[in-house]
Design a protein around this motif. Structure first.
Motif, short mmCIF file in Angstrom:
data_model
loop_
_atom_site.label_atom_id
_atom_site.label_comp_id
_atom_site.label_asym_id
_atom_site.label_seq_id
_atom_site.Cartn_x
_atom_site.Cartn_y
_atom_site.Cartn_z
N GLU A 36 0.83 -1.21 0.00
CA GLU A 36 0.00 0.00 0.00
C GLU A 36 0.86 1.26 0.00
OE1 GLU A 36 -3.44 1.04 2.73
OE2 GLU A 36 -3.74 -1.12 2.46
N LYS A 37 1.94 1.21 0.80
CA LYS A 37 2.86 2.36 0.88
C LYS A 37 3.53 2.60 -0.47
CE LYS A 37 4.28 2.74 5.73
NZ LYS A 37 5.42 2.64 6.65
N ARG A 38 3.92 1.50 -1.11
CA ARG A 38 4.61 1.63 -2.41
C ARG A 38 3.67 2.22 -3.46
NH1 ARG A 38 8.14 -3.74 -3.69
NH2 ARG A 38 9.44 -2.34 -4.88
N GLU A 39 2.42 1.78 -3.46
CA GLU A 39 1.44 2.29 -4.42
C GLU A 39 1.22 3.79 -4.20
OE1 GLU A 39 -2.16 0.04 -4.30
OE2 GLU A 39 -1.23 -1.76 -5.14
N LYS A 40 1.10 4.17 -2.92
CA LYS A 40 0.87 5.58 -2.58
C LYS A 40 2.07 6.43 -2.99
CE LYS A 40 -0.66 8.53 1.23
NZ LYS A 40 -0.93 8.61 2.67
N ALA A 41 3.27 5.90 -2.72
CA ALA A 41 4.50 6.62 -3.08
C ALA A 41 4.61 6.78 -4.60
CB ALA A 41 5.72 5.86 -2.54
N ALA A 42 4.23 5.72 -5.33
CA ALA A 42 4.28 5.76 -6.80
C ALA A 42 3.33 6.83 -7.34
CB ALA A 42 3.91 4.39 -7.37
N ASN A 43 2.10 6.85 -6.81
CA ASN A 43 1.11 7.86 -7.26
C ASN A 43 1.56 9.28 -6.93
OD1 ASN A 43 -0.67 5.99 -8.37
ND2 ASN A 43 -1.68 5.63 -6.41
N ASN A 44 2.14 9.44 -5.72
CA ASN A 44 2.63 10.77 -5.31
C ASN A 44 3.76 11.25 -6.20
OD1 ASN A 44 0.81 10.94 -3.22
ND2 ASN A 44 2.22 10.22 -1.66
N LEU A 45 4.60 10.31 -6.60
CA LEU A 45 5.73 10.64 -7.47
C LEU A 45 5.24 11.11 -8.84
CD1 LEU A 45 8.85 10.53 -7.24
CD2 LEU A 45 8.76 8.35 -8.43
N ILE A 46 4.21 10.46 -9.35
CA ILE A 46 3.63 10.84 -10.66
C ILE A 46 3.07 12.25 -10.59
CG2 ILE A 46 1.79 10.33 -12.33
CD1 ILE A 46 2.13 7.33 -11.43
#
Length: 936
Positions: A158-168
């Motif tokens: 979940e953290k990785r998905e959130k970090a990926a979206n934030n990075l985009i």
């Protein structure tokens, strides 16, 4: 040495005025030491502060000014000098407070006001700079944290998905993109891509895409850092989502290199001279290499073709530079021909999707159309001929197959060139030989070539002469269903050359129903591969020219629904074929009217005269439309309209518009059409496409707008988009029915809100509506007058009536005297509203025509209560406007009419009329023009 502080002060002042600040300073200092008077001490400190300011010793200046203020808190000079000193020391907040006190003490002092403004701006700038710095530090830490989470394999999903979206999201913001770029972010994103985790790859690619958007320098740097080979390799993977994301990244980079889609300037970047031609050629060469690489997936090949299609040909033919197309032709035309020459059924075929070869044909066509002169086109043709000749080998049938397939592919692109290639020595002979071959693959390739060669029969003499025989031979001979259906499509195409079911029957020898039944069977069979079902749809698009076939087809609900489902696939041919079949089923194609004299002449000369099939008569067409509506045709059409512009061609849009117009024929069905999304789907069809298509879609919109509640049919802002299509039908080139229904729609809209009325005025419809008010045709005149009746509520329209030098008011007054009751109702309503809103029009009405009084009296005596009521309201408006005008009416027969109506007994059904008449009489009594009846 003086010991009088006052004398020392005066001496200091003289030195200061002569700019000898050092001696002035000494005098003031000596005076401060000797002085014991507080008031003088404050003056001395502030004067010394002025010296320190001149000597740029700001801390001392601030200190002396403060001492003066301690003695006298309202010392405005000391306050201002301290403010100046503090500003120089960078203490803007404190300086602002002192300046504020000065402005309070002397509010009219412009110098203080200007200082306040300047300090305020400087403080804000400082705050912004601090905030920017804070955001930078914050962004840097956020970026670092995101990469740490993403690169840590043990991180929570979940953290990785959130970090990926934030990075985009961060990559799409200019500040965020720059921080990622400056903090080794591209290298870290590359590490994410190398993890081979699809989610991380997508996040990295989308972030890179955001970083490149609108920033040429950064896009160039990222291109060089990643390398075009790596980008193309990622785009080649057999993962649709990743392939599409990388394609989008490469398109963004290309847009920047071509200076397209630039959002804003980025500092010194504009001063940089970036040579982008080399990079663009490098990208183009790698895309061309992808076309023939076996390591590239079918999706990757499609992406490469789409990028070439979008970026190589000129977007505007007025631009004389077609060097990109020339470069691709010289360096990659043979590679594109290799793609169109692939045969999916053969083992050595490159990985392809269903759309690959058609997309390659589209690219061939675009490149050919982008050429500017005959020598360039000759060069293109010679390259094609040379490549095809290299494939022709009578001893190697497989190689020869590729040659025929290439010709077939070119025929789907630049047809004229394909037709020339058909004329090459040995090509036709090869096609005949393939038709006679026992190998199914040979037959299939030959059938495909014959089908594409028959696209423009007027230019394909050989196909007209021999095509039907060859296709019939294959159809009878083969046992392969795929080949049979393709031969069928070819026969259908050739058979429909005359554009009638007669031509189809003549070629198919009465077997159309049998062939159609087979097509419907294939349509419903979901276990058959998509390509075969696609061919079945194409077959139905021709077979439905036969009246018996189309009638049977709409009865077969499973086949209809299967076709509608196929229409949702992202395929250009399927979409066009479905639209064609529906046009045939609804008889919404154009038909030529037969001149009776010519029919008789043809019969006399024993020529065939095509007659209307009984099942093409109106009753049967209506029944077919009802069945289609029941099967959900509107939802299918609405879905087709949403297709990508490359799939939904202008021709397909026109066909869909024709179907919609046929579906809207019965007013009872229009509610169903709106409920299933038909109203929304028609708007883009009315705004873009062929002229015929836009007219048909606009007419369908007019039919819906004429009787539907606009708030339901076109909710929200969508209703304003419908106005322009309706106005486009108010044209003498359109037929009377289109004019009439457009006027009804505009009448409905203009009665809803003033915002809609303003939109109609903005689209310059008023002049056209006025013209139709002059029409001899009763219904057109009535519809235009009703529309104007609603529009006169708007102040801008009222002002046009008030303006001098026009006959608008005269026309409305004269229309009130028409014999047509409906026209009278509308005109009288318009006149009633105009005279109520604009008093000037009351007196103007009496000047536009000598018949005005007679017309008004006729309105007030009319049998139709609606007309009578409006006439009495006009009379009341005239009486209320001016006493002299009221006198003129009282002296006429109108007084008797008003008295007669006013004396009538109260009746509920007529009370509104009696009340207005009495109001007129009361107003006349107020003017003392008449007296109340005295009772004995």
């Amino acid at each position: 040495q003086m010991e009088d502080p006052i004398q020392l002060k005066e001496e200091g002042n003289k030195y200061f005025q002569s700019s000898d600040y050092e001696k002035a300073l000494q005098s003031y200092t000596q005076a401060i030491k000797l002085n014991k008077d507080k008031a003088l001490q404050a003056v001395l400190y502030r004067n010394r502060a002025a010296c320190f300011l001149k000597k740029e010793e700001y801390a001392k200046a601030a200190s002396d000014a403060s001492r003066a203020i301690d003695i006298n808190a309202s010392d405005i000079k000391a306050l201002y000098r301290r403010s100046q000193a503090l500003e120089k020391l960078g203490k803007l907040d404190q300086a602002f407070k002192d300046a504020q006190k000065c402005a309070t003490l002397e509010p009219r002092n412009k110098n203080f006001q200007e200082t306040l403004r300047r300090l305020g701006a400087n403080i804000q700038e400082k705050v912004n700079a601090r905030e920017t710095l804070r955001i930078q530090f914050s962004t840097d830490s956020r970026v670092q944290k995101m990469f740490e989470i993403l690169l840590d394999e043990n991180s929570d999903k979940e953290k990785r998905e959130k970090a990926a979206n934030n990075l985009i999201v961060l990559g799409r913001e200019e500040a965020g993109a720059e921080r990622i770029f400056q903090n080794n972010g591209v290298n870290l994103l590359l590490q994410l891509i190398e993890t081979k985790n699809p989610e991380l790859i997508l996040a990295a690619v989308r972030t890179l895409s955001g970083m490149c958007t609108g920033h040429k320098a950064r896009a160039t740097a990222i291109l060089h850092y990643l390398g075009i080979d790596s980008i193309c390799m990622w785009m080649s993977v057999d993962n649709e989502e990743i392939s599409l994301a990388v394609c989008s990244l490469l398109q963004t980079i290309t847009d920047c290199l071509l200076d397209q889609g630039k959002e804003e300037h980025h500092g010194k970047e504009e001063a940089l001279v970036l040579d982008t031609k080399k990079d663009l050629r490098m990208i183009t060469m790698r895309l061309l290499d992808m076309l023939v690489s076996k390591n590239v997936s079918g999706q990757g090949r499609d992406r490469a073709l789409n990028l070439l299609n979008k970026n190589i040909p000129r977007k505007d033919l007025k631009d004389h530079d077609n060097s990109r197309s020339i470069f691709v032709i010289d360096n990659g035309l043979k590679k594109i021909l290799k793609v169109v020459g692939q045969i999916p059924e053969m083992p050595d075929c490159l990985p392809l999707t269903e759309n690959t070869q058609l997309t390659a044909s589209v690219l061939l066509n675009k490149l050919y159309d982008d050429l500017r002169c005959d020598p360039e086109r000759d060069n293109y043709r010679l390259i094609c001929e040379e490549y095809i000749k290299s494939k022709i080998n009578p001893q190697d049938m497989d190689k020869t197959l590729h040659a025929v397939q290439i010709v077939s592919g070119v025929l789907q692109g630049p047809f004229d060139l394909g037709n020339k290639l058909l004329g090459m020595k040995g090509v036709m002979e090869m096609m005949v030989a393939l038709c006679g071959s026992e190998r199914e693959i040979d037959q299939l390739v030959a059938v495909e070539a014959l089908i594409h060669a028959s696209t423009k029969l007027s230019r394909a003499t050989f196909i007209i002469t021999n095509g039907v025989t060859l296709l019939k031979e294959i159809y009878k001979k083969t046992k392969n269903e795929k080949i049979k259906i393709r031969a069928l499509v070819g026969l259908c195409k050739l058979g429909s050359a005359g554009g009638t079911d007669y031509g189809l029957r003549q070629f198919a020898e009465g077997s159309t129903e049998k062939l159609a039944k087979q097509c419907r069977k294939w349509l419903c069979n979901t276990s058959i591969d998509a390509r075969t079902r696609k061919w079945a749809v194409e077959g139905m698009s021709y077979l439905t020219l036969d009246a018996d076939v189309k009638d049977d087809f709409v009865e077969d609900e499973p086949a209809l629904k299967a076709m509608f489902d196929l229409a949702k696939s992202n395929d250009k041919t399927i979409l066009y074929s479905v639209a064609s079949a529906l046009v045939n089923c609804t008889n919404s194609y154009d038909t030529k009217e037969l001149v009776p004299e010519l029919v008789q002449l043809a019969k006399f000369s024993k020529q065939h005269v095509p007659e209307e099939h009984p099942k093409d008569k109106k009753d049967f067409v209506v029944k077919r439309v009802k069945r289609l509506l029941k099967a959900g045709v509107v939802s299918a059409l609405a879905c087709m309209v949403k297709a990508d512009s490359a799939i939904l061609t202008d021709q397909s849009k026109e066909l869909i518009a024709r179907v919609f117009l046929a579906l809207c024929e019965d007013p009872k069905d229009r509610g169903t059409i709106v409920a299933q999304g038909g109203g929304k789907a028609l708007i883009p069809l009315a705004l873009e496409g062929t002229d015929v298509g836009k007219i048909k879609a606009s007419h369908a919109l007019a039919k819906i707008a004429a009787i539907s509640n606009p708030d339901i049919a076109f909710p929200g802002e969508r209703v304003y988009e419908v106005v322009r299509p309706l106005v486009s039908l108010l044209n003498t080139e359109r037929d009377g029915l289109q004019n009439y229904e457009a006027l009804l729609g505009l009448t409905n809209f203009s009665g809803r809100s003033d915002k809609l009325r303003l939109k109609i005025i903005k689209e310059k419809a008023l002049a056209d509506i006025e013209n139709y008010m002059f029409e001899n045709h009763d219904q057109l005149r009535q519809a235009a007058t009703e529309c104007m009746c609603n529009l006169v509520v708007n102040k801008e329209v009222q002002e046009r009536f008030v303006a001098d030098g026009n006959d608008r008011l005269k026309l409305v007054v004269l229309l009130c005297g028409e014999d047509d009751e409906k026209v009278q109702v509308a005109a009288a309503g318009a006149l009633a509203m105009l005279t109520a809103a604009q008093k000037k029009l009351c007196s103007k009405m009496t000047q536009v025509t000598t018949q005005w009084l007679e017309i008004l009296q006729r309105l007030c005596l009319h049998d139709n209560m609606e007309v009578q009521h409006r006439g009495l309201v006009i009379a009341f408006n005239l009486i209320s406007a001016d006493k002299e005008l009221a006198k003129k009416l009282v002296e006429s027969e109108l007084l008797e009419i008003l008295t007669y109506i006013g004396k009538q007994e109260d009746r509920p059904e007529k009370q509104h009329i009696i009340s207005v008449a009495r109001d007129c009489l009361s107003k006349c009594m107020d003017y003392e023009l008449i007296k109340p009846l005295s009772r004995a």
